[in-house]
Design an enzyme around this catalytic site. Structure first.
Site, mmCIF file in Angstrom:
data_model
loop_
_atom_site.group_PDB
_atom_site.id
_atom_site.type_symbol
_atom_site.label_atom_id
_atom_site.label_comp_id
_atom_site.label_asym_id
_atom_site.label_seq_id
_atom_site.Cartn_x
_atom_site.Cartn_y
_atom_site.Cartn_z
ATOM 1 N N HIS A 133 -6.499 6.867 2.866
ATOM 2 C CA HIS A 133 -7.869 6.853 3.401
ATOM 3 C C HIS A 133 -8.901 6.201 2.474
ATOM 4 O O HIS A 133 -9.975 5.820 2.935
ATOM 5 C CB HIS A 133 -8.347 8.276 3.696
ATOM 6 C CG HIS A 133 -7.580 8.966 4.784
ATOM 7 N ND1 HIS A 133 -7.474 8.453 6.062
ATOM 8 C CD2 HIS A 133 -6.876 10.137 4.786
ATOM 9 C CE1 HIS A 133 -6.743 9.292 6.804
ATOM 10 N NE2 HIS A 133 -6.365 10.310 6.053
ATOM 11 N N ASP A 168 1.923 9.281 9.138
ATOM 12 C CA ASP A 168 1.079 10.450 8.858
ATOM 13 C C ASP A 168 0.349 10.858 10.150
ATOM 14 O O ASP A 168 0.105 10.033 11.022
ATOM 15 C CB ASP A 168 0.062 10.027 7.793
ATOM 16 C CG ASP A 168 -0.682 11.183 7.160
ATOM 17 O OD1 ASP A 168 -0.290 11.604 6.057
ATOM 18 O OD2 ASP A 168 -1.679 11.651 7.754
ATOM 19 N N HIS A 170 -2.671 11.465 10.406
ATOM 20 C CA HIS A 170 -4.000 10.824 10.403
ATOM 21 C C HIS A 170 -3.870 9.307 10.404
ATOM 22 O O HIS A 170 -2.943 8.752 9.802
ATOM 23 C CB HIS A 170 -4.789 11.258 9.164
ATOM 24 C CG HIS A 170 -4.998 12.742 9.062
ATOM 25 N ND1 HIS A 170 -4.119 13.572 8.391
ATOM 26 C CD2 HIS A 170 -5.962 13.544 9.573
ATOM 27 C CE1 HIS A 170 -4.558 14.826 8.473
ATOM 28 N NE2 HIS A 170 -5.670 14.843 9.193
ATOM 29 N N ASP A 257 2.267 15.736 7.762
ATOM 30 C CA ASP A 257 1.281 16.657 8.335
ATOM 31 C C ASP A 257 1.268 16.610 9.861
ATOM 32 O O ASP A 257 0.444 17.266 10.499
ATOM 33 C CB ASP A 257 -0.122 16.404 7.754
ATOM 34 C CG ASP A 257 -0.512 14.944 7.754
ATOM 35 O OD1 ASP A 257 0.252 14.117 8.287
ATOM 36 O OD2 ASP A 257 -1.591 14.624 7.214
HETATM 37 ZN ZN ZN Z 1 -2.712 13.063 7.001
#
Ligand code: ZN
Length: 374
Positions: A133, A168, A170, A257
């Site tokens: 990120h 992931d 995200h 996750d």
């Molecule tokens: Zn994540």
């Protein structure tokens, strides 16, 4: 061909704070479970001590002013203006050693890239990496330095074509942003839709810009997507794009996750779907830099990345977690003492609605992107 596992005892010494979901300690748990299964012994396996990146390396992507601030914050004290760079809030706390942590993680990803690029190993795994990120001058989503971008930049400097695959929960927004306008890197992110989850981006219509048009690929999934629909999307998109783009090196972010028991997200993967995706990446890529990523149920992290490493090495592991590991770490959530999850396949009306949505996104991406990649 050798496989390289990057590790440092230092990883587990860093601490985002007791209330923070990212626990660097989980990396020691992975290492110990990998050891308990005997997966760091010969033949063909190299345990490599992670060494910090230099400032010059970090400057491959990050802004000097931002790095200077990060260095100042390393003491663990607040500095006025830190919040302008995304630091000091709940997600990205200021903690002692945060610059050292960032340098070490980025260093390990650079080493992994170098080892694979030079042919010393065909696969290298940096379980501490995948902090996808961070932006060039902003911390975001627990990430201060973007090690996937730095590793990919180092490979581009050597003239390599790189495909980046991010599973992931995200969206891999920092990596996408870094390469949004180039056709030298193909980024693919499969994640929970930004309508429901941080960072709120990664929609299917984000496909790149200018010469990069078609080279950013996003598969947003509805909440509660299970292994079956995840693998459908993965298999429809990743292998055909790999074959069309023909990268020299695959870099992947293997965040866990998206698992059913993860406390931060709403997807429903298990080790079964995760391992099939990892097996496919291995089959596709003759040269592979694998990175960690999110994962906030730390027993999941240890189980899934141990299984991933076993697949990378072509080793079988029994389902039963070794007794001595459970004795030491049983309280961390290895409830049934098994390394693999039970299979979970969603059913009913909701599932059929989700299937339609995932099929819609997959065919949209195929239409928008497939003929552009060459
Ligand atoms: Zn994540």
């Amino acid at each position: 061909m050798d496989k390289a596992f990057l590790y440092s005892e230092e990883f587990a010494a860093f601490d985002y704070g007791s209330a923070h979901p990212l626990k660097p300690y989980r990396l020691r748990l992975v290492y110990e479970l990998v050891q308990a299964f005997g997966l760091l012994g010969p033949p063909g396996v190299r345990l490599i001590e992670a060494v910090p990146a230099s400032e010059k390396d970090l400057l491959l992507f990050h802004d000097r002013k931002y790095l200077n601030l990060l260095k100042t914050l390393n003491a663990g004290f607040y500095v006025p203006g830190a919040e302008q760079y995304g630091m000091g809030n709940g997600d990205n706390p200021i903690f002692k050693g945060m610059f050292d942590w960032s340098e070490l993680v980025a260093g390990a990803s650079l080493q992994a890239a170098e080892i694979v690029n030079s042919g010393e190993a065909d696969i290298a795994f940096n379980i501490s990496g995948g902090l996808h990120h961070a932006l060039s001058s902003r911390a975001s989503g627990f990430c201060y330095v973007n090690d996937p971008v730095i590793a990919i930049m180092s490979l581009l400097k050597k003239g390599r074509r790189v495909m980046y695959v991010d599973i992931d929960a995200h969206h891999g927004d920092g990596v996408q942003a870094a390469f949004y306008e180039t056709d030298k890197v193909l980024t693919v992110s499969i994640h929970e839709s930004g309508y429901y989850l941080f960072p709120g981006s990664g929609f299917e219509h984000e496909t790149g810009k200018g010469p990069g048009k078609g080279y950013s690929v996003n598969i947003p999934l509805p909440p509660y997507t299970d292994d079956e629909l995840f693998l459908y999307a993965f298999n429809e998109i990743v292998p055909p794009l790999f074959d069309a783009f023909k990268p020299d090196i695959l870099v992947s972010q293997l965040g866990v996750d998206a698992f059913r028991t993860d406390p931060l997200t709403h997807l429903q993967y298990t080790t079964n779907g995760f391992c099939k995706a990892v097996e496919t990446m291995k089959a596709l890529a003759p040269k592979w830099v694998a990175l960690g990523g999110g994962g906030y149920d730390i027993a999941n992290v240890a189980r899934a990345w141990t299984l991933a490493w076993a697949i990378m090495c072509g080793r079988e592991v029994s389902d039963k977690i070794p007794e001595e590991f459970l004795k030491a770490h049983g309280h961390e959530g290895f409830a049934n003492g098994k390394i693999r999850d039970e299979e979970f396949i969603g059913k009913g009306n909701q599932k059929e609605l989700m299937r339609k949505e995932v099929e819609r996104v997959v065919s949209f991406v195929k239409e928008m992107v497939f003929q552009k990649i060459h």
